[in-house]
Design a protein around this motif. Structure first.
Motif, PDB file in Angstrom:
ATOM      1  N   THR A 308       0.839  -1.197   0.000  1.00  0.00           N
ATOM      2  CA  THR A 308       0.000   0.000   0.000  1.00  0.00           C
ATOM      3  C   THR A 308       0.878   1.253   0.000  1.00  0.00           C
ATOM      4  OG1 THR A 308      -0.058  -0.066   2.423  1.00  0.00           O
ATOM      5  CG2 THR A 308      -1.858  -1.140   1.246  1.00  0.00           C
ATOM      6  N   GLU A 309       0.291   2.371  -0.382  1.00  0.00           N
ATOM      7  CA  GLU A 309       1.041   3.632  -0.425  1.00  0.00           C
ATOM      8  C   GLU A 309       1.440   4.037   0.994  1.00  0.00           C
ATOM      9  OE1 GLU A 309       0.595   8.200  -2.178  1.00  0.00           O
ATOM     10  OE2 GLU A 309      -0.997   6.703  -2.500  1.00  0.00           O
ATOM     11  N   HIS A 310       2.708   4.382   1.180  1.00  0.00           N
ATOM     12  CA  HIS A 310       3.216   4.706   2.510  1.00  0.00           C
ATOM     13  C   HIS A 310       2.870   6.123   2.952  1.00  0.00           C
ATOM     14  CE1 HIS A 310       6.558   1.395   2.183  1.00  0.00           C
ATOM     15  NE2 HIS A 310       5.352   0.956   1.883  1.00  0.00           N
ATOM     16  N   LYS A 311       2.729   7.014   2.000  1.00  0.00           N
ATOM     17  CA  LYS A 311       2.346   8.409   2.267  1.00  0.00           C
ATOM     18  C   LYS A 311       3.309   9.088   3.243  1.00  0.00           C
ATOM     19  CE  LYS A 311      -2.555   7.580   1.324  1.00  0.00           C
ATOM     20  NZ  LYS A 311      -3.964   7.650   1.823  1.00  0.00           N
ATOM     21  N   LEU A 312       4.602   8.956   2.952  1.00  0.00           N
ATOM     22  CA  LEU A 312       5.630   9.612   3.764  1.00  0.00           C
ATOM     23  C   LEU A 312       6.460  10.514   2.863  1.00  0.00           C
ATOM     24  CD1 LEU A 312       6.815   6.499   5.806  1.00  0.00           C
ATOM     25  CD2 LEU A 312       5.393   8.366   6.651  1.00  0.00           C
ATOM     26  N   SER A 313       6.837  11.677   3.369  1.00  0.00           N
ATOM     27  CA  SER A 313       7.614  12.627   2.573  1.00  0.00           C
ATOM     28  C   SER A 313       9.103  12.461   2.827  1.00  0.00           C
ATOM     29  CB  SER A 313       7.189  14.060   2.892  1.00  0.00           C
ATOM     30  OG  SER A 313       7.499  14.373   4.248  1.00  0.00           O
ATOM     31  N   CYS A 314       9.909  13.052   1.934  1.00  0.00           N
ATOM     32  CA  CYS A 314      11.363  12.965   2.111  1.00  0.00           C
ATOM     33  C   CYS A 314      12.022  14.281   1.709  1.00  0.00           C
ATOM     34  CB  CYS A 314      11.946  11.814   1.298  1.00  0.00           C
ATOM     35  SG  CYS A 314      11.796  12.013  -0.478  1.00  0.00           S
ATOM     36  N   ASP A 315      11.555  15.359   2.282  1.00  0.00           N
ATOM     37  CA  ASP A 315      12.105  16.669   1.946  1.00  0.00           C
ATOM     38  C   ASP A 315      13.602  16.694   2.199  1.00  0.00           C
ATOM     39  OD1 ASP A 315       9.609  17.580   1.293  1.00  0.00           O
ATOM     40  OD2 ASP A 315       9.168  18.240   3.337  1.00  0.00           O
ATOM     41  N   PRO A 316      14.376  17.261   1.250  1.00  0.00           N
ATOM     42  CA  PRO A 316      15.829  17.348   1.438  1.00  0.00           C
ATOM     43  C   PRO A 316      16.174  18.278   2.583  1.00  0.00           C
ATOM     44  CG  PRO A 316      15.153  18.608  -0.481  1.00  0.00           C
ATOM     45  CD  PRO A 316      13.941  17.844  -0.026  1.00  0.00           C
ATOM     46  N   PRO A 317      17.370  18.163   3.148  1.00  0.00           N
ATOM     47  CA  PRO A 317      17.760  18.995   4.291  1.00  0.00           C
ATOM     48  C   PRO A 317      17.847  20.463   3.928  1.00  0.00           C
ATOM     49  CG  PRO A 317      19.644  17.824   3.422  1.00  0.00           C
ATOM     50  CD  PRO A 317      18.450  17.275   2.721  1.00  0.00           C
ATOM     51  N   THR A 318      17.514  21.307   4.896  1.00  0.00           N
ATOM     52  CA  THR A 318      17.660  22.750   4.720  1.00  0.00           C
ATOM     53  C   THR A 318      18.935  23.190   5.408  1.00  0.00           C
ATOM     54  OG1 THR A 318      16.353  23.142   6.718  1.00  0.00           O
ATOM     55  CG2 THR A 318      15.169  23.040   4.627  1.00  0.00           C
ATOM     56  N   THR A 319      19.039  24.455   5.738  1.00  0.00           N
ATOM     57  CA  THR A 319      20.257  24.954   6.381  1.00  0.00           C
ATOM     58  C   THR A 319      20.380  24.490   7.817  1.00  0.00           C
ATOM     59  OG1 THR A 319      19.049  26.959   6.927  1.00  0.00           O
ATOM     60  CG2 THR A 319      20.404  26.995   4.941  1.00  0.00           C
ATOM     61  N   CYS A 320      19.258  24.072   8.420  1.00  0.00           N
ATOM     62  CA  CYS A 320      19.317  23.587   9.796  1.00  0.00           C
ATOM     63  C   CYS A 320      19.801  22.146   9.794  1.00  0.00           C
ATOM     64  CB  CYS A 320      17.953  23.681  10.477  1.00  0.00           C
ATOM     65  SG  CYS A 320      16.685  22.688   9.684  1.00  0.00           S
ATOM     66  N   LYS A 321      20.292  21.706  10.935  1.00  0.00           N
ATOM     67  CA  LYS A 321      20.804  20.344  11.053  1.00  0.00           C
ATOM     68  C   LYS A 321      19.638  19.372  11.081  1.00  0.00           C
ATOM     69  CE  LYS A 321      25.027  21.478  13.594  1.00  0.00           C
ATOM     70  NZ  LYS A 321      25.781  21.253  14.834  1.00  0.00           N
ATOM     71  N   ARG A 322      19.739  18.316  10.287  1.00  0.00           N
ATOM     72  CA  ARG A 322      18.679  17.322  10.263  1.00  0.00           C
ATOM     73  C   ARG A 322      18.960  16.214  11.259  1.00  0.00           C
ATOM     74  NH1 ARG A 322      19.994  12.818   6.957  1.00  0.00           N
ATOM     75  NH2 ARG A 322      21.909  13.089   5.760  1.00  0.00           N
ATOM     76  N   LYS A 323      17.921  15.622  11.758  1.00  0.00           N
ATOM     77  CA  LYS A 323      18.074  14.539  12.707  1.00  0.00           C
ATOM     78  C   LYS A 323      18.264  13.236  11.970  1.00  0.00           C
ATOM     79  CE  LYS A 323      15.258  16.647  16.321  1.00  0.00           C
ATOM     80  NZ  LYS A 323      14.062  16.477  17.166  1.00  0.00           N
ATOM     81  N   LYS A 324      19.151  12.400  12.465  1.00  0.00           N
ATOM     82  CA  LYS A 324      19.387  11.094  11.853  1.00  0.00           C
ATOM     83  C   LYS A 324      18.412  10.080  12.404  1.00  0.00           C
ATOM     84  CE  LYS A 324      24.298  11.610  10.856  1.00  0.00           C
ATOM     85  NZ  LYS A 324      25.641  11.049  11.078  1.00  0.00           N
ATOM     86  N   ARG A 325      17.865   9.280  11.502  1.00  0.00           N
ATOM     87  CA  ARG A 325      16.963   8.205  11.902  1.00  0.00           C
ATOM     88  C   ARG A 325      17.769   7.062  12.471  1.00  0.00           C
ATOM     89  NH1 ARG A 325      15.060   3.659   9.173  1.00  0.00           N
ATOM     90  NH2 ARG A 325      13.009   2.943   9.790  1.00  0.00           N
ATOM     91  N   LYS A 326      17.364   6.568  13.615  1.00  0.00           N
ATOM     92  CA  LYS A 326      18.097   5.481  14.253  1.00  0.00           C
ATOM     93  C   LYS A 326      17.966   4.206  13.427  1.00  0.00           C
ATOM     94  CE  LYS A 326      17.730   7.032  19.032  1.00  0.00           C
ATOM     95  NZ  LYS A 326      17.243   6.677  20.372  1.00  0.00           N
ATOM     96  N   ARG A 327      19.047   3.438  13.390  1.00  0.00           N
ATOM     97  CA  ARG A 327      19.027   2.158  12.706  1.00  0.00           C
ATOM     98  C   ARG A 327      18.081   1.222  13.443  1.00  0.00           C
ATOM     99  NH1 ARG A 327      24.118  -1.961  12.044  1.00  0.00           N
ATOM    100  NH2 ARG A 327      23.074  -3.513  10.793  1.00  0.00           N
ATOM    101  N   ASN A 328      17.339   0.410  12.680  1.00  0.00           N
ATOM    102  CA  ASN A 328      16.391  -0.528  13.282  1.00  0.00           C
ATOM    103  C   ASN A 328      17.086  -1.518  14.189  1.00  0.00           C
ATOM    104  OD1 ASN A 328      13.965   0.323  11.912  1.00  0.00           O
ATOM    105  ND2 ASN A 328      14.921  -0.421  10.039  1.00  0.00           N
TER     106      ASN A 328
END
Length: 331
Positions: A308-328
């Protein structure tokens, strides 16, 4: 007056009844009965190895069984102790153990118990520990002779999956025109360079790799991480493709699923990014991570792969620091 406890040690086959009102008294009396040096000793629950401190002591029930450990000793609990005794007793009767475990698998038992028995039976009857071609020729049937070890092939098979993702991303350029197509191809070329530098992340399926790189245990066991919208696999799916040719083939049906979808979301977002000419190294790294790393990939049994469609976005990083997703958490 104090409570009653049963104490033992790793080197003792006996247990002693002791009455103690606090942890210090318990340690003194227990060490005396077991003839242990008091220095460096600690107390744990015999059942599961939980360490007992002064605060936890007040919650212990009468006749609670405890183990006093000397400095450097570890205790994982009663179950491990029982398993060790069984394995020692049946050291020369492996066939009997396997038969008994196989018979239990034919009965109605809880899922988690069934999985543990499957691990035991498969590990006992399959040639899991063998690595070289000459030690398990059947495992290599149908594979190119250039693969000399199981890990070599498993590394290659993961690389092949990554390259297939890259090909799909590259092929999207055929739907574009003009400057957008040129910029898109340049952007994807930079993403590809990251993938090549990391050897197409073949380490994910390679049991020889370090803990922080491979997805399996050192023995080669893989565990399903559950659907994209779940924290874990409710079916407790697991497999060891290093064990047999059949398991190797079945493992090829498991999916490396993109949580944020590749075709529906990541590729269109890359196109939108190059359209806006917002291209820099951080964005290249961002999309590389989404396409080819555990920041956005989950290993999923075919039953747990939701289309099914996940409906999640993936906006590229801006000038602010992005948070890293923890490894499963997968092993």
């Amino acid at each position: 007056m104090g409570s009653k406890f049963k104490v033992t040690s790793l080197n003792s086959d006996s247990q002693y009844g002791i009455v103690a009102s606090d942890l210090k008294s318990l340690m003194n009396k227990g060490c005396q009965k077991l003839r242990l040096s008091r220095e460096g000793c600690r107390v744990c629950l015999f059942e599961d190895g939980t360490e007992v401190d002064a605060e936890y002591f007040s919650y212990l029930k009468d006749n609670c069984k405890l183990v006093i450990l000397e400095k450097g000793q570890k205790w994982d609990g009663e179950i491990r102790c029982c398993l060790n005794k069984i394995l020692q007793e049946y050291d020369n009767c492996n066939d009997e153990l396997i038969t008994a475990a196989s018979n239990l698998l034919s009965e109605e038992i809880k899922p988690r118990k069934r999985k543990l028995l499957q691990y035991f039976v498969e590990d006992a009857v399959e040639n899991i520990t063998a690595e070289r071609r000459e030690d398990d020729q059947k495992w290599f049937e149908g594979l190119n002779s250039r693969f000399k070890t199981k890990s070599d092939y498993m590394n290659f098979s993961c690389q092949r999956r990554m390259r297939s993702y890259l090909t799909e991303v590259k092929n999207h350029a055929d739907k574009l025109e003009g400057d957008i197509k040129i910029n898109y191809c340049l952007f994807v070329k930079n993403v590809e360079r990251h993938l090549q530098q990391n050897k197409c992340n073949g380490c994910y399926f390679d049991r020889r790799e370090n803990d922080n790189k491979r997805l399996c245990t050192p023995q080669g066991w893989f565990t399903c991480q559950g659907a994209f919208d779940e924290d874990s696999c409710s079916f407790i799916h697991s497999i060891n493709p290093y064990g047999s040719r059949e398991k190797r083939i079945v493992f090829s049906t498991w999916n490396l699923d993109h949580v944020i979808e590749k075709k529906r979301t990541i590729i269109p977002t890359i196109v939108n990014t190059v359209k806006q000419r917002k291209i820099d190294d951080r964005k290249v790294e961002h999309f590389y991570s989404l396409l080819f790393t555990w920041a956005n990939l989950k290993l999923v049994h075919i039953v747990c792969h939701k289309k099914t469609e996940h409906k999640l976005s993936c906006d590229p990083p801006t000038t602010c620091k992005r948070k890293k997703r923890k490894r499963n958490n997968m092993l």
